[in-house]
Scaffold this active site. Structure first.
Site, short mmCIF file in Angstrom:
data_model
loop_
_atom_site.label_atom_id
_atom_site.label_comp_id
_atom_site.label_asym_id
_atom_site.label_seq_id
_atom_site.Cartn_x
_atom_site.Cartn_y
_atom_site.Cartn_z
N GLY A 90 0.87 -1.18 0.00
CA GLY A 90 0.00 0.00 0.00
C GLY A 90 0.90 1.22 0.00
CB ALA A 91 1.02 4.17 -2.27
NE ARG A 123 5.52 -3.55 -4.43
CZ ARG A 123 4.20 -3.69 -4.22
NH1 ARG A 123 3.70 -3.54 -3.00
NH2 ARG A 123 3.39 -3.99 -5.20
CG ASP A 170 0.16 1.99 -5.72
OD1 ASP A 170 -1.01 1.58 -5.78
OD2 ASP A 170 0.99 1.57 -4.88
CG ASN A 215 -5.14 1.79 -7.24
OD1 ASN A 215 -4.37 1.87 -6.28
ND2 ASN A 215 -6.33 1.22 -7.13
CE LYS A 216 -2.26 -4.30 -6.34
NZ LYS A 216 -0.88 -4.76 -6.65
O1 MRU Z 1 0.64 -4.13 -4.49
P1 MRU Z 1 0.05 -3.36 -3.36
O2 MRU Z 1 -0.79 -4.19 -2.45
O3 MRU Z 1 1.06 -2.52 -2.63
O4 MRU Z 1 -0.95 -2.34 -4.07
C1 MRU Z 1 -1.66 -1.43 -3.29
C2 MRU Z 1 -2.61 -0.63 -4.08
O5 MRU Z 1 -2.68 -0.70 -5.29
C3 MRU Z 1 -3.43 0.37 -3.34
O6 MRU Z 1 -4.67 0.55 -3.99
C4 MRU Z 1 -2.71 1.72 -3.32
O7 MRU Z 1 -1.41 1.57 -2.82
C5 MRU Z 1 -3.42 2.73 -2.53
S1 MRU Z 1 -3.32 2.32 -0.82
C6 MRU Z 1 -3.88 3.51 0.12
#
Ligand code: MRU
Length: 347
Positions: free
Chosen positions: A52-53, A93, A237, A247-248
């Site tokens: 999560g960012a 990352r 992100d 984003n994801k």
């Molecule tokens: O691969 P991850 O689990 O780090 O991805 C996280 C996401 O895509 C979240 O939607 C994003 O970081 C926003 S979190 C507040």
């Protein structure tokens, strides 16, 4: 406003080190991972112990504290080894800009500090952590203001307390709207391949007493067809200068489906996720992870032997599919370059 439904903290500084709730093991086990060095913390980011960012950025900030302490205790000039540790953290990352934002901020704070650099670093990391929680509460209230009573929402991945300093971005809006009794239904995508929705979002909402229904990603269009969802609410992100959002993986598909079905699309992210150095989504580096994550489900191989896989873990949603962008600096409709710049220049 007093915020309820807010009991979980996944990143903690305890005494002299960093403690992370190991998100790979949820929801089955609640186990902490203790990080004593910057290398420990970089590994935790890379291996998805913490994800999560904003949570990645906060972890990196505390990792800088660990680095300064390590090299001070070793009796070395801490500045040289710190640079190497920061370089290692930068590799953990690629997509979440909060990682680089937090490291730059820590580096700038330490640049002219000679006295007690460990104390200075800890105070700054704790400030970053505290500011993130505050921003989430502000975004929660601002985002919830757009939501009408009786609404249904769909969210993706995990954007909650686990993904941030606490409370969450998109999930913070959902927490606030639920507290205001505006939500009748909350749906979460299971979010293959890491199952952040099924494992993490469901766990933390239920832990805070908020009901949630899971769907497989493929059910999103059918769900929207039923009229039960008024908003898709997601995090980010990295937000490019023109309002495009990484984003994801799967977020872009949801944005296309939402537009097709007249469902509104909200992105919620602190200003630490906005990267004005990146002109558009095309320039955002997208992390590609191991194909094993697609070919297996947990330890179990699910794909036919010999199958290949492509595993980009983020995608880019163009700004023109976004109805509302919420940051702690304000909420804007139909974000574009001018709107994003004006928002970032406001206090
Ligand atoms: O691969 P991850 O689990 O780090 O991805 C996280 C996401 O895509 C979240 O939607 C994003 O970081 C926003 S979190 C507040």
């Amino acid at each position: 406003m007093q915020h309820s439904y807010d009991t979980i903290r996944a990143v903690r500084w305890e005494d002299d080190h960093l403690v992370l709730l190991d998100q790979r093991r949820l929801p089955g086990e609640e186990v902490d991972l203790h990080c004593h060095t910057a290398t420990d913390a970089a590994g935790a980011i890379r291996d998805m112990v913490v994800r999560g960012a904003p949570a990645i950025g906060i972890t990196a900030a505390y990792a800088v504290v660990l680095s300064v302490r390590t090299w001070l205790n070793a009796g070395e000039d801490w500045r040289g080894p710190l640079i190497k540790d920061i370089q290692q953290l930068r590799q953990a990352r690629p997509t979440a800009v909060n990682l680089f934002w937090a490291l730059d901020r820590m580096q700038a704070t330490l640049s002219d500090t000679d006295d007690s650099p460990d104390g200075v670093a800890l105070a700054e990391a704790q400030r970053i952590h505290h500011e993130d929680i505050l921003a989430n509460h502000q975004m929660g209230d601002q985002g919830a203001a757009f939501i009408q009573p009786g609404s249904g929402v769909l969210t993706h991945c995990n954007t909650g307390s686990l993904a941030t300093g606490g409370y969450g971005t998109a999930l913070g809006v959902i927490r606030s709207a639920y507290a205001e009794k505006k939500l009748t239904r909350i749906y979460a995508d299971e979010t293959r391949p890491w199952l952040q929705g099924a494992r993490l979002t469901a766990w933390e909402l239920l832990r805070d007493g908020i009901p949630v229904d899971l769907i497989v990603e493929g059910a999103a269009a059918a769900l929207m067809c039923t009229g039960q969802v008024d908003w898709v609410i997601v995090g980010a992100d990295r937000v490019a200068a023109n309002g495009d959002v990484a984003n994801k993986i799967g977020t872009y598909a949801l944005a296309v489906l939402a537009r097709q079905h007249g469902v509104r699309f909200m992105v919620v992210a602190p200003s630490s996720t906005v990267d004005l150095n990146v002109a558009s989504g095309e320039d955002i580096p997208i992390e590609i992870r191991s194909k094993e994550e697609v070919l297996r489900c947990s330890a179990q191989t699910v794909a036919a032997e010999g199958a290949g896989a492509w595993n980009p873990v983020f995608d880019v949603t163009p700004a023109d599919l976004i109805d509302v962008l919420v940051t702690e600096r304000g909420a804007v409709e139909s974000p574009d370059r001018d709107v994003v710049l004006a928002m970032m220049q406001s206090d």
